[in-house]
Design an enzyme around this catalytic site. Structure first.
Site, PDB file in Angstrom:
ATOM      1  N   GLU A  86      -3.190   0.821  -6.378  1.00 19.03           N
ATOM      2  CA  GLU A  86      -2.184  -0.227  -6.545  1.00 19.03           C
ATOM      3  C   GLU A  86      -1.811  -0.343  -8.016  1.00 19.03           C
ATOM      4  O   GLU A  86      -2.672  -0.265  -8.892  1.00 19.03           O
ATOM      5  CB  GLU A  86      -2.704  -1.565  -6.020  1.00 19.03           C
ATOM      6  CG  GLU A  86      -1.624  -2.633  -5.916  1.00 19.03           C
ATOM      7  CD  GLU A  86      -0.463  -2.197  -5.036  1.00 19.03           C
ATOM      8  OE1 GLU A  86       0.566  -1.760  -5.609  1.00 19.03           O
ATOM      9  OE2 GLU A  86      -0.589  -2.272  -3.792  1.00 19.03           O
ATOM     10  N   CYS A  95       0.861  -1.186   0.000  1.00 13.60           N
ATOM     11  CA  CYS A  95       0.000   0.000   0.000  1.00 13.60           C
ATOM     12  C   CYS A  95       0.891   1.228   0.000  1.00 13.60           C
ATOM     13  O   CYS A  95       1.578   1.505   0.979  1.00 13.60           O
ATOM     14  CB  CYS A  95      -0.904  -0.011   1.225  1.00 13.60           C
ATOM     15  SG  CYS A  95      -2.038   1.397   1.305  1.00 13.60           S
TER      16      CYS A  95
END
Length: 362
Positions: A162, A2
């Site tokens: 992402e 993340c």
């Protein structure tokens, strides 16, 4: 993994989005004896509130060396974001309000845990600490002490970005929790703060202090191996707390042991929504509201704008009067006549020149 998130809510809106019900103090999934734990709500109320009541966390402002939370469509490591923790971290043992261990605080913290041993400028410790691997957390010099002290937190966002590691163009996706019907995560006109289902990621936090005694609260997001929801995109994913029971187990360090908290953490998320976004998020300085929009929507908007601009330019371009056009045509005709006359004169004069030249040779 993340490395970028989105959170556009103001502090008062985040409080509404994080309201929770006090009717049940959630049971931890399993205790050390392998049996279900006692429901603490059977013997006490939560935070002095009536059972069944929805309450909001309290907001606790921290100086954090002058760093402030700023809502953004593109939050990066070293930015400050609101984080949920238990109020027990700031209360004495004898405080009656903390008997249940269930009340929550929202505190702005720096994303990227500052090592407790670091000296000098907090931003120059040269370690990448935005993520903490679950598999190594308990043995890590950086994270183990904070975890043993129960410094567990919940990181809030509307979604995280992402990148597809095996894609030639490194496609970017926004992942977020399933929302209520008609609520579109990238369109604030379709939902209210109290209705949004924020993403809640497990983290660990610590408190760093400089030479002047100023403190900075900082955190890392816990990650583990991706399940089938994200493995096609990336081999790591954040530890997402999907249920209220998981959130309570992770935050309540007084009543829920580290082992029990980890058991709740290992329950993988069952559902996530996603859409592809533009590469605008690649640059952390780009905070445009286009960052979280589907790439198809951005391309459609650009096409529409280009058409409108073309139409506007055509309308703005002045048309030449007919008289002027005729005058220009007459000028062109005159020029052509003059060129013809000039060419004819040159043709007549050339033979004479040649004759004169021959006479000089003879």
């Amino acid at each position: 993994m993340c490395g970028r998130t989105c959170l556009t809510l103001e502090p008062n809106e985040i409080l509404k989005a994080c309201s929770y019900k006090t009717s049940k103090f959630q049971k931890s999934p399993i205790n050390q004896n392998g049996n279900k734990s006692e429901d603490l709500n059977d013997r006490k109320e939560c935070c002095g509130c009536d059972k069944g009541q929805y309450i909001e966390p309290d907001w606790r402002s921290e100086f954090n060396c002058g760093r402030k939370y700023i809502p953004s469509f593109n939050i990066a490591p070293n930015d400050v974001t609101p984080v949920l923790i238990s109020r027990d971290h700031f209360c004495d043992e004898g405080d009656s309000k903390t008997e249940s261990g269930h009340h929550r605080l929202l505190i702005p913290m720096l994303w990227g845990l500052i090592p407790f041993w670091h000296k000098g400028d907090y931003s120059k410790h040269k370690l990448t600490t935005n993520n903490c691997r679950l598999e190594r957390m308990r043995e890590s010099k950086l994270y183990s002490n904070a975890f043993k002290r129960g410094q567990r937190c919940v990181v809030l966002c509307e979604g995280f970005y992402e990148w597809q590691t095996k894609s030639p163009d490194r496609a970017v996706y926004l992942f977020y929790m399933p929302q209520k019907e008609k609520a579109i995560i990238h369109d604030r006109n379709t939902w209210a703060p109290e209705d949004i289902n924020l993403m809640k990621m497990a983290g660990v936090f610590d408190v760093w202090q400089d030479e002047q005694g100023d403190k900075i609260y900082s955190y890392s997001v816990i990650t583990y191996e991706s399940n089938e929801i994200m493995s096609w995109l990336h081999h790591r994913m954040p530890a997402i707390l999907e249920t209220e029971q998981q959130i309570t187990a992770w935050l309540d360090f007084k009543n829920i042991s580290n082992e029990e908290a980890l058991a709740a953490l290992r329950q993988p998320v069952s559902a996530l929504e996603k859409h592809r976004v533009a590469n605008l998020v690649n640059n952390a300085r780009n905070k445009s509201n286009l960052c979280n929009k589907p790439i198809e929507l951005i391309q459609s908007e650009k096409l529409t704008k280009n058409k409108l601009m073309s139409t506007w330019l055509n309308l703005r371009t002045p048309k030449l009067p007919a008289v002027a056009s005729k005058a220009n045509k007459d000028d062109e005709d005159d020029a052509k006549d003059r060129n013809l006359v000039s060419t004819a004169n040159e043709s007549e004069s050339k033979p004479e020149n040649r004759s004169a030249k021959r006479r000089r040779i003879v």
